[in-house]
Scaffold this motif. Sequence first.
Motif, short mmCIF file in Angstrom:
data_model
loop_
_atom_site.label_atom_id
_atom_site.label_comp_id
_atom_site.label_asym_id
_atom_site.label_seq_id
_atom_site.Cartn_x
_atom_site.Cartn_y
_atom_site.Cartn_z
N ASN A 138 -6.45 74.34 125.42
CA ASN A 138 -6.14 74.70 124.02
C ASN A 138 -6.25 76.20 123.80
N ILE A 139 -7.27 76.81 124.43
CA ILE A 139 -7.44 78.26 124.28
C ILE A 139 -6.28 78.98 124.96
N ILE A 140 -5.87 78.47 126.12
CA ILE A 140 -4.74 79.09 126.82
C ILE A 140 -3.51 79.08 125.92
N ARG A 141 -3.28 77.94 125.23
CA ARG A 141 -2.12 77.86 124.32
C ARG A 141 -2.20 78.93 123.24
N ILE A 142 -3.42 79.12 122.71
CA ILE A 142 -3.58 80.13 121.66
C ILE A 142 -3.30 81.52 122.22
N VAL A 143 -3.82 81.80 123.43
CA VAL A 143 -3.61 83.12 124.03
C VAL A 143 -2.11 83.37 124.25
N ILE A 144 -1.40 82.34 124.73
CA ILE A 144 0.05 82.50 124.93
C ILE A 144 0.71 82.91 123.61
N LYS A 145 0.36 82.19 122.52
CA LYS A 145 0.96 82.50 121.22
C LYS A 145 0.63 83.92 120.79
N LEU A 146 -0.65 84.32 121.00
CA LEU A 146 -1.07 85.67 120.63
C LEU A 146 -0.23 86.72 121.34
N LYS A 147 -0.09 86.54 122.67
CA LYS A 147 0.60 87.56 123.46
C LYS A 147 2.09 87.59 123.13
N LEU A 148 2.66 86.39 122.89
CA LEU A 148 4.07 86.35 122.52
C LEU A 148 4.31 87.02 121.17
N ASP A 149 3.37 86.82 120.23
CA ASP A 149 3.47 87.49 118.93
C ASP A 149 3.45 89.00 119.10
N LEU A 150 2.58 89.44 120.01
CA LEU A 150 2.40 90.87 120.24
C LEU A 150 3.70 91.52 120.70
N VAL A 151 4.50 90.79 121.49
CA VAL A 151 5.76 91.36 121.97
C VAL A 151 6.94 90.89 121.11
N GLY A 152 6.65 90.24 120.00
CA GLY A 152 7.71 89.86 119.06
C GLY A 152 8.58 88.71 119.51
N LEU A 153 8.02 87.76 120.23
CA LEU A 153 8.81 86.61 120.67
C LEU A 153 8.15 85.30 120.26
N ARG A 154 7.84 85.18 118.97
CA ARG A 154 7.18 83.97 118.50
C ARG A 154 8.07 82.75 118.72
N GLY A 155 7.47 81.68 119.23
CA GLY A 155 8.21 80.42 119.40
C GLY A 155 9.10 80.34 120.62
N PHE A 156 8.92 81.25 121.58
CA PHE A 156 9.77 81.24 122.76
C PHE A 156 9.14 80.53 123.95
N GLU A 157 7.92 79.96 123.77
CA GLU A 157 7.18 79.53 124.96
C GLU A 157 7.83 78.41 125.77
N ASN A 158 8.71 77.62 125.14
CA ASN A 158 9.29 76.52 125.90
C ASN A 158 10.67 76.81 126.48
N LEU A 159 11.13 78.05 126.35
CA LEU A 159 12.43 78.39 126.92
C LEU A 159 12.28 78.75 128.40
N MET A 160 13.36 78.60 129.16
CA MET A 160 13.36 79.04 130.56
C MET A 160 13.82 80.50 130.60
N PRO A 161 13.36 81.26 131.60
CA PRO A 161 13.75 82.67 131.69
C PRO A 161 15.28 82.86 131.74
N SER A 162 16.01 81.89 132.32
CA SER A 162 17.46 82.05 132.41
C SER A 162 18.13 82.01 131.04
N GLN A 163 17.41 81.51 130.02
CA GLN A 163 18.00 81.45 128.67
C GLN A 163 17.75 82.72 127.87
N LEU A 164 17.07 83.70 128.48
CA LEU A 164 16.71 84.91 127.74
C LEU A 164 17.63 86.07 128.09
N SER A 165 17.74 87.03 127.16
CA SER A 165 18.48 88.25 127.45
C SER A 165 17.59 89.21 128.24
N GLY A 166 18.20 90.28 128.76
CA GLY A 166 17.45 91.23 129.58
C GLY A 166 16.24 91.81 128.87
N GLY A 167 16.44 92.20 127.59
CA GLY A 167 15.34 92.79 126.84
C GLY A 167 14.21 91.79 126.59
#
Lengths: 271, 263
Positions: free
Chosen positions: A119-148
């Motif tokens: 559960n803590i790991i999940r929270i940390v993932i959300k925190l770090k994703l928020d920090l880089v401005g990608l909220r809600g992206f945790e279940n996507l595969m890298p191939s679905q993302l743009s270069g940036g």
Amino acid sequence: MSDKKEIVISVKNLTKRFGSRTILSEVSLDIYEGETLVVMGGSGCGKSTFLRHLIGALRPDEGEVWMFGKNIAKADEMEMDEIRKQFGMLFQSGALFDSMTVGENIALPLREHTKLDENIIRIVIKLKLDLVGLRGFENLMPSQLSGGMKKRCGLARAIVMDPKIVFYDEPTAGLDPVMTGVIDKLTMDLTKKLNITSVVVTHDMGSVFRIANRIVMLHEGRVLEIGTPDEIRHSKNPIVQQFITGGAEGPISFVQSGEDYLEHLTEEIEI
Amino acid sequence: MFVEAVGKNTHLLVRQTRDVLALLVQTVYWVFVGPFRGKPVSRKGLFVQTVFAGVDSLVIVFFVNFFIGIVLAMQSAYQLEQLGATIYVAALVAVSVTREIGPVLTSLVIAGRVGAAITAEISTMKVTEQIEALETLSLNPVRYLVVPRFLALLMVLPCLVMMGDIIGMFGGYIVGVYNLGLGSGLYMDTTIEFLTVKDITTGLFKSAVFSMIISMIACYQGLSTEGGAEGVGRSTTQSVVTSFILIIIADAVLTAVFYFAKT
């Protein structure tokens, strides 16, 4: 200014050769806590090789690299593992593992090196994703993302263990101007908010002057000049001036003289 | 010129052999010592690899072994008919499938299917900096990538060979009963009479050795890849070709050993 700060990385007389080619020769450099140091230089000047020595991926032929009080040029595998847990690295392409989702990528170091609750790991993932401005992206595969986005995820993974130092390998290469600005701002935010030391390798002059506290210019494997952005901007060295203004004419030669050129064209012709 | 080329290639061969053996030593180290250092094999990785190498290979392994059983039975019947000894088709199929054809053909199929996939995956990771990323996250690529694949193949290949053996003998049975007109019970009795446990264990031992060849060559080729998409293609080809050659050579050596040991 930097006299009072603690030195986190100290490079002494670093020399590296590949075969008969000398890539780095006698590079010496101190990096202070909390600063953003930009390493710049033309293609093939040895700046990527320099960075690879700092992360322990290459061993120097001569010289020492001190980090956290250890000489990583001589550290064994176990010591290196411990040192590596204290820094993060953002690779040029992001280097996300493409068999895992974004969330799994970011969680990997935590799952492997810590005994944190899921559960803590999940929270940390959300925190770090928020920090880089990608909220809600945790279940996507890298191939679905743009270069940036990939780069920003790579950055989230690099800082997931709360490192003291983050290395950036050409963080803005191949990005549009807005995304370049976003990545630059992230770098500055991390340095300010978390007091992370940043070492950025780049040749994007716009971001160099935006983010740097100090700039190192490498040329043909040697340190050409070290200084604050203002010192570099007003440098009298013609090579530095040509590099920051991007002129084709100057000491960094691209066009050869007429005679050399004729010789080069005809060298394999028998008359 | 010729001498130079021979020298260069020998040097390369020696270096590669040394590197592959070094990789094997590291792999075995992580298998046995890793758990005591608190770094066991990732169970999820092992599971994924086992499913990929094993369950997903069942159809092709069955297919190949079944038809090889049929071909073997018909070919030997053609010869044995002249001696009036068609019943020995059962013995011949059973022994050659379990000792020789089953392990070798199954391993070749797996080298083509699984070995190529391993090399392609790892070499792509190498050229896109993912291997370096693993290292900077303090994750040893041998422990994290090689060990699960090594263990998965080591467990799965003997199982596949065992099932392939049964399917191969079943192929022979179909020919024996429906084409050669041998009695069903008689065919099975003859098979059991001539087949010894040693035949089966010999085949299984061989397949364990072949599985190590496949995983080590595939991982070595993957990890030593350089030079983008072209490098990935070259490594994958190299991986399959080298595995094929080494499997055949190892088979010849092992067969000779078992033959002279009079098993």
